[in-house]
Design an enzyme around this catalytic site. Structure first.
Site, PDB file in Angstrom:
ATOM      1  N   SER A  88       0.660  -1.081  -0.102  1.00 49.15           N
ATOM      2  CA  SER A  88       0.180   0.050   0.033  1.00 49.15           C
ATOM      3  C   SER A  88       0.847   1.233   0.197  1.00 49.15           C
ATOM      4  O   SER A  88       1.936   1.125   0.642  1.00 49.15           O
ATOM      5  CB  SER A  88      -0.809  -0.042   1.095  1.00 49.15           C
ATOM      6  OG  SER A  88      -1.408   1.305   1.678  1.00 49.15           O
TER       7      SER A  88
ATOM      8  N   TYR B 234      -1.477   0.217  10.358  1.00 48.72           N
ATOM      9  CA  TYR B 234      -1.865  -0.576   9.232  1.00 48.72           C
ATOM     10  C   TYR B 234      -0.646  -0.453   8.135  1.00 48.72           C
ATOM     11  O   TYR B 234      -0.262  -1.357   7.504  1.00 48.72           O
ATOM     12  CB  TYR B 234      -3.213   0.153   8.284  1.00 48.72           C
ATOM     13  CG  TYR B 234      -3.290  -0.382   6.800  1.00 48.72           C
ATOM     14  CD1 TYR B 234      -3.636  -1.583   6.625  1.00 48.72           C
ATOM     15  CD2 TYR B 234      -3.153   0.411   5.966  1.00 48.72           C
ATOM     16  CE1 TYR B 234      -3.612  -2.228   5.487  1.00 48.72           C
ATOM     17  CE2 TYR B 234      -3.353   0.116   4.601  1.00 48.72           C
ATOM     18  CZ  TYR B 234      -3.635  -1.083   4.288  1.00 48.72           C
ATOM     19  OH  TYR B 234      -3.829  -1.635   3.130  1.00 48.72           O
TER      20      TYR B 234
ATOM     21  N   LYS C  27       2.027  -3.307   6.655  1.00 45.76           N
ATOM     22  CA  LYS C  27       2.346  -3.446   5.205  1.00 45.76           C
ATOM     23  C   LYS C  27       3.837  -3.346   4.849  1.00 45.76           C
ATOM     24  O   LYS C  27       4.487  -4.252   4.158  1.00 45.76           O
ATOM     25  CB  LYS C  27       1.678  -2.674   4.325  1.00 45.76           C
ATOM     26  CG  LYS C  27       0.295  -2.834   4.390  1.00 45.76           C
ATOM     27  CD  LYS C  27      -0.317  -4.138   3.506  1.00 45.76           C
ATOM     28  CE  LYS C  27      -1.606  -4.401   3.416  1.00 45.76           C
ATOM     29  NZ  LYS C  27      -1.714  -5.697   2.721  1.00 45.76           N
TER      30      LYS C  27
END
Ligand SMILES: NC(=O)c1ccc[n+]([C@@H]2O[C@H](COP(=O)([O-])OP(=O)(O)OC[C@H]3O[C@@H](n4cnc5c(N)ncnc54)[C@H](O)[C@@H]3O)[C@@H](O)[C@H]2O)c1
Length: 349
Positions: free
Chosen positions: A135, A159, A163
């Site tokens: 991402s 988050y 990643k």
């Protein structure tokens, strides 16, 4: 390469990618817990591909990627049937920035530990090709625009950290030289829109976290008001700028990544998938209103934790190495997304 395991393949990006892969002739096993999706997305993918039933060229195994023995069985059974898994496209994971701030350990467990388990099992079965859903969040509040792949990795929410950690884990595994890994980390910018048929699209649970599904749910009357998280950002109109990429362009990016890995030496390839153009929240609302002839009422609320002002991609690497670039416009994302919303006001329910 013929047989692909698609983790999280029933989800938004996964279902569109399954369609593109079936059309390109691959056989697919989708492994998905269905925690944020419905198997109906895959029934619709079959319908669009002209395939009669599950099991023909696409099968679904309901399970969690952290379930070591179930995932092992999937690899074992495929081998026994004479259809060993050649490559994995790994979408399965959690994706809410706000939830990751309140429940960070869940993100470490599903996104990082889940990928570690998958990688272990792949190695047990001599499967070395992996396309991973990374991402643009990993760049955090990078000052460099457009953001190229060489920008600093400085995620500002759990988050993004999850990643970035998976990318690091994959790099470590690759540089150990123990296995001939071929890995593509696809750094998605903001996937939007839907398949032009209106049969598959994004179906978030609860109030959407992302702008596009929020706008279309306001337009259809499921939500009364769009919330804009801050209009005091350092941008021309004060709202955040993002790089919105049509989900079909993104899906095609996975096919290009598989082709690229197949043709090239073992490597870890980290690449942006975006359009190279940023739009503000007000610009998106305007584009949506023009495409749908609907008014979007909104209110401006406080900024959200974990957001950044501007984020759009340098897309030259994907073009140069994979011959991939986004072909669809923001207008077609609005039209296609709206068609999906209109034909499925309650998503797959
Ligand atoms: N949509 C975005 O804005 C965006 C942007 C960048 C990266 N990504 C990444 O792309 C991937 C796909 O995103 P999406 O938008 O399609 O999300 P999605 O939630 O629609 O799809 C994810 C799928 O994974 C499944 N899943 C979740 N946890 C699982 C687990 N433990 N075991 C098995 N299956 C599990 C869900 O049921 C769902 O079908 C995710 O990894 C996400 O982090 C998404």
């Amino acid at each position: 390469m013929k047989n692909i395991l698609v983790t999280g393949g029933a989800g938004f990006i996964g279902s569109h990618t399954c369609l593109v892969l079936l059309e390109a002739g691959y056989n697919l096993i989708v492994f998905d817990s269905l925690i944020n999706s419905s198997s109906k997305s895959l029934s619709r993918v079959l319908e669009l591909s002209g395939i009669n039933d599950f099991g023909e060229r696409l099968s679904l195994v309901k399970g969690d990627i952290r379930n070591f023995s179930l995932l092992q069985d999937v690899f074992k059974n495929s081998k026994e049937k004479g259809m060993p898994i050649d490559a994995v496209i790994h979408f399965a994971g959690l994706k809410s920035v706000s939830e990751s701030i309140t429940e960070p350990l869940k993100y470490w467990d599903v996104n990082v530990n889940g990928t570690r388990i998958l990688l272990d099992i792949m190695q047990d079965h001599d499967c070395y090709t992996l396309v991973f859903s990374s991402s643009a969040t990993i760049y955090g509040s990078s000052q460099q625009m457009p953001i190229s792949e060489s920008a600093d990795i400085k995620p500002i929410n759990p988050y993004g950290t999850s990643k970035a950690s998976v990318e690091q884990m994959l790099s470590d595994a690759f540089y150990s030289n123990l296995y001939p890994l071929k890995v593509a980390c696809l750094r998605y910018f903001n996937p939007v829109g839907a398949h032009p048929s209106g049969l598959i699209g994004e179906d978030p649970l609860g109030i959407p976290d992302n702008l596009f599904p929020f706008v279309s749910q306001v337009a259809i009357g499921r939500e009364s008001l769009l919330r804009i998280f801050g209009a005091d950002w350092n941008t021309p109109d004060g709202t955040p700028i993002r790089d919105y990429i049509h989900v079909m362009d993104l899906a095609e990016g996975h096919l290009c990544a598989l082709n690229y890995l197949e043709k090239n030496q073992p490597q870890i390839f980290k690449v942006n998938l975006g359009t190279g153009r940023g739009y503000s929240v007000f610009e998106v609302i305007n584009a949506f209103e023009v495409a749908t002839d609907k008014k979007i009422p909104y209110e401006i609320v406080d900024r959200r934790k974990g957001d950044v002002a501007v984020n759009y991609a340098d897309i030259s690497l994907a073009k140069r190495e994979m011959n991939w670039y986004a072909k669809r416009t923001l207008n077609s994302s609005c039209i296609d997304g709206w068609r999906w919303q209109l034909s499925n006001p309650n998503g797959y329910k």
